[in-house]
Scaffold this motif. Structure first.
Motif, short mmCIF file in Angstrom:
data_model
loop_
_atom_site.label_atom_id
_atom_site.label_comp_id
_atom_site.label_asym_id
_atom_site.label_seq_id
_atom_site.Cartn_x
_atom_site.Cartn_y
_atom_site.Cartn_z
N THR A 1 22.26 -0.06 5.61
CA THR A 1 22.45 1.38 5.89
C THR A 1 21.83 2.25 4.81
OG1 THR A 1 24.63 1.41 4.80
CG2 THR A 1 24.57 0.91 7.15
N LYS A 2 21.65 1.70 3.60
CA LYS A 2 21.06 2.48 2.51
C LYS A 2 19.62 2.86 2.79
CE LYS A 2 21.41 0.66 -1.51
NZ LYS A 2 21.47 -0.35 -2.60
N MET A 3 18.94 2.07 3.64
CA MET A 3 17.51 2.32 3.85
C MET A 3 17.22 3.02 5.18
SD MET A 3 16.03 -1.50 4.62
CE MET A 3 15.43 -1.83 6.27
N LEU A 4 18.26 3.45 5.87
CA LEU A 4 18.08 4.14 7.15
C LEU A 4 18.45 5.62 7.01
CD1 LEU A 4 19.72 1.55 9.60
CD2 LEU A 4 17.39 1.59 8.68
N VAL B 1 9.08 3.10 11.17
CA VAL B 1 8.33 4.17 10.51
C VAL B 1 8.94 4.34 9.13
CG1 VAL B 1 7.59 6.58 10.62
CG2 VAL B 1 7.91 5.27 12.74
N VAL B 2 8.15 4.06 8.09
CA VAL B 2 8.69 3.91 6.74
C VAL B 2 7.99 4.85 5.76
CG1 VAL B 2 9.20 2.25 4.91
CG2 VAL B 2 9.12 1.48 7.30
N VAL B 3 8.78 5.42 4.84
CA VAL B 3 8.25 6.25 3.76
C VAL B 3 8.96 5.84 2.46
CG1 VAL B 3 7.76 8.21 5.25
CG2 VAL B 3 9.97 8.07 4.12
N LYS B 4 8.37 6.21 1.34
CA LYS B 4 9.04 6.02 0.06
C LYS B 4 10.11 7.10 -0.10
CE LYS B 4 6.58 5.25 -3.62
NZ LYS B 4 5.51 5.43 -4.64
N ARG B 5 11.23 6.74 -0.71
CA ARG B 5 12.33 7.70 -0.85
C ARG B 5 11.92 8.91 -1.69
NH1 ARG B 5 17.43 7.07 0.53
NH2 ARG B 5 17.26 4.77 0.50
N ASP B 6 11.16 8.69 -2.76
CA ASP B 6 10.79 9.84 -3.59
C ASP B 6 9.87 10.79 -2.83
OD1 ASP B 6 8.55 8.21 -3.65
OD2 ASP B 6 8.40 8.13 -5.84
N TYR B 7 9.00 10.23 -1.96
CA TYR B 7 8.16 11.10 -1.12
C TYR B 7 9.03 11.88 -0.13
CZ TYR B 7 4.55 12.82 1.98
OH TYR B 7 3.75 13.67 2.73
N ALA C 1 0.83 -1.21 0.00
CA ALA C 1 0.00 0.00 0.00
C ALA C 1 0.86 1.25 0.00
CB ALA C 1 -0.94 -0.01 1.21
N LEU C 2 1.96 1.22 0.76
CA LEU C 2 2.88 2.35 0.80
C LEU C 2 3.55 2.53 -0.57
CD1 LEU C 2 4.37 4.52 2.53
CD2 LEU C 2 6.08 2.75 3.03
N ILE C 3 4.01 1.44 -1.15
CA ILE C 3 4.68 1.50 -2.46
C ILE C 3 3.73 2.04 -3.52
CG2 ILE C 3 5.70 0.10 -4.29
CD1 ILE C 3 6.82 -1.74 -2.07
N ALA C 4 2.45 1.66 -3.43
CA ALA C 4 1.47 2.09 -4.42
C ALA C 4 1.01 3.53 -4.21
CB ALA C 4 0.26 1.15 -4.37
N GLY C 5 1.41 4.15 -3.10
CA GLY C 5 1.01 5.52 -2.84
C GLY C 5 -0.33 5.66 -2.16
N GLY D 1 14.11 -6.56 -2.88
CA GLY D 1 13.40 -6.94 -4.09
C GLY D 1 13.23 -5.81 -5.09
N GLY D 2 13.79 -4.63 -4.78
CA GLY D 2 13.74 -3.54 -5.74
C GLY D 2 13.00 -2.29 -5.31
N ALA D 3 12.29 -2.33 -4.19
CA ALA D 3 11.61 -1.13 -3.70
C ALA D 3 12.64 -0.14 -3.17
CB ALA D 3 10.61 -1.50 -2.60
N ASP D 4 12.20 1.10 -2.93
CA ASP D 4 13.10 2.12 -2.41
C ASP D 4 12.41 2.81 -1.23
OD1 ASP D 4 15.35 3.63 -2.13
OD2 ASP D 4 15.07 4.84 -3.93
N LEU D 5 12.40 2.10 -0.12
CA LEU D 5 11.76 2.58 1.10
C LEU D 5 12.81 3.02 2.10
CD1 LEU D 5 9.12 -0.29 1.52
CD2 LEU D 5 8.86 1.90 0.32
N VAL D 6 12.44 3.97 2.95
CA VAL D 6 13.38 4.53 3.92
C VAL D 6 12.76 4.45 5.31
CG1 VAL D 6 14.76 6.53 4.58
CG2 VAL D 6 14.22 6.13 2.16
N VAL D 7 13.53 3.97 6.26
CA VAL D 7 13.12 3.94 7.67
C VAL D 7 13.61 5.24 8.31
CG1 VAL D 7 13.31 2.75 9.88
CG2 VAL D 7 13.25 1.43 7.75
N VAL D 8 12.67 6.05 8.81
CA VAL D 8 13.02 7.35 9.39
C VAL D 8 12.94 7.34 10.91
CG1 VAL D 8 12.39 8.62 7.31
CG2 VAL D 8 10.65 8.24 9.09
N ALA D 9 12.36 6.30 11.49
CA ALA D 9 12.30 6.16 12.95
C ALA D 9 12.00 4.70 13.27
CB ALA D 9 11.24 7.07 13.57
N GLN D 10 12.32 4.31 14.51
CA GLN D 10 12.11 2.93 14.94
C GLN D 10 11.40 2.97 16.29
OE1 GLN D 10 13.21 0.36 12.87
NE2 GLN D 10 12.00 -0.98 14.18
N ILE D 11 10.06 2.86 16.27
CA ILE D 11 9.32 3.07 17.51
C ILE D 11 9.34 1.84 18.41
CG2 ILE D 11 7.86 4.91 16.61
CD1 ILE D 11 5.63 2.92 16.25
#
Length: 360
Positions: A342-345, A248-254, A107-111, A129-139
């Motif tokens: 580290t690329k996704m944090l 807590v995850v967001v798409k990199r382009d967002y 759902a996040l990848i699809a916007g 697997g090819g997505a580009d998601l970023v973890v911005v916090a770890q609750i």
């Protein structure tokens, strides 16, 4: 942070007007310097003008769709931030959706959502697997689980050959279960049968129904299980082992297009964590709402466990929290094994909040 807008005139008449008034203004300033009457420095008039000139406009409100993966205490910081009005203080209109991690990541990848509170293991798998998601916090940065077993299972030997429930293969509960089983000296792939049964609530129901004989649990579900004769065979929670249980995850382009919004979101979470840790009555009421419970004892125990033991004051995402997930998933997936975590944090948002004292 929203930067002020800077305006420039392209209108010729405005430029002419400025030139027209510049001479009288200059003469007036000269007269004032020579002792003529004028507005005294520091007067209300000059102070108001200065304040108007330097004020930073408030950020525009932003509507956000946010998912969380389970009705579990991991989500207390998110719920408290919402119920405490702290998103609104940051000009964020947040709508919460309960979407399991297996569907929450797509759902996040699809916007369909802009932020997702999901398992770090699912995020890792998606990125490998090819997505580009970023973890911005770890609750939730440690395992919040105990391994509950039925009353007839007294020791590790008794657990062999039994069915152990997880939410889904590769989920946070699956990783935690495999870690606990290895700590007990068991091979998760040979000594037990791991069964995907759905959400935390569905895992509890499966335990009570006898469909599975063991599964990781946490308050308040663990309290209900123990009242029915289940008991703890292994306590992961007390060891505070690093885990990417709820990220807590967001798409990199967002993120790249909306850094100010992401910072405001993380700031709000910091304020929510601070509030819930310091206000027990508020925290218990929040838990009662989302668990749809009136059980003061169970909700109180859940609050004590999560707000005071599990939830960090500084929810910084760190590579070591993903080590177990990478080891477990990487055993059968070379892309996960070789992925650079580290690329996704992105720690910049939590560090900014800490630098500004939002955790104090």
């Amino acid at each position: 942070m929203v930067l002020p807008f800077w305006h420039s005139d392209s209108d010729g008449e405005v430029s002419q007007m400025r030139r027209a008034v510049s001479v009288p203004i200059a003469l007036a300033l000269f007269a004032g310097a020579c002792g003529g009457a004028g507005t005294a420095p520091g007067s209300a008039s000059s102070g108001g003008a200065a304040a108007t000139a330097t004020a930073t406009p408030a950020p525009a409100p932003v509507d956000l769709q946010v998912s969380y993966s389970n009705v579990i205490g991991d989500e207390l910081p998110l719920w408290a931030t919402k119920e405490g009005g702290l998103f609104e203080q940051q000009k964020l209109n947040v709508t919460l959706q309960n979407i399991a991690s297996a569907q929450g990541v797509p759902a996040l990848i699809a916007g369909q959502t802009q932020f997702a509170q999901v398992g770090g293991s699912e995020t890792l798998s998606a990125n490998a697997g090819g997505a580009d998601l970023v973890v911005v916090a770890q609750i939730t940065g440690v395992y919040p689980f105990v391994l509950e077993v039925s009353s007839d299972i007294k020791n590790t030997t008794d657990l062999k050959g039994k069915k152990v429930g997880v939410s889904s293969v590769g989920s946070s509960s699956d990783i935690a279960t495999r870690v606990a089983l290895r700590k007990l000296g068991l091979d998760p792939d040979k000594d037990v049968t791991i069964v995907a049964v759905g959400s935390s609530q569905q895992r509890t129901a499966a335990l009570l129904a006898g469909a599975i004989q063991a599964g990781v649990s946490q308050p308040p579900d663990s309290i209900a299980l123990e009242e029915k004769g289940f008991h703890v065979l292994y306590d992961l929670a007390s060891q505070k082992l690093p885990s990417a249980n709820t990220s807590v995850v967001v798409k990199r382009d967002y993120l790249n297009a909306n850094r100010g919004v992401v910072q405001r979101y993380v700031d709000a979470l910091f304020l929510g964590i601070k509030k819930v840790k310091s206000d027990r009555a508020f925290g218990v009421q929040v838990l009662k709402k989302y668990f749809q419970s009136t059980d003061d004892k169970a909700m109180g125990a859940t609050y004590e466990f999560y707000a005071l033991t599990v939830t960090p004051s500084q929810p910084v995402p760190r590579p070591e929290q993903f080590a177990d997930a990478q080891t477990t998933l990487g055993a059968t997936n070379a892309k996960v094994k070789d992925y650079d975590v580290t690329k996704m944090l992105d720690q910049s948002f939590t560090k900014s909040a800490i630098d500004r004292g939002l955790d104090k």
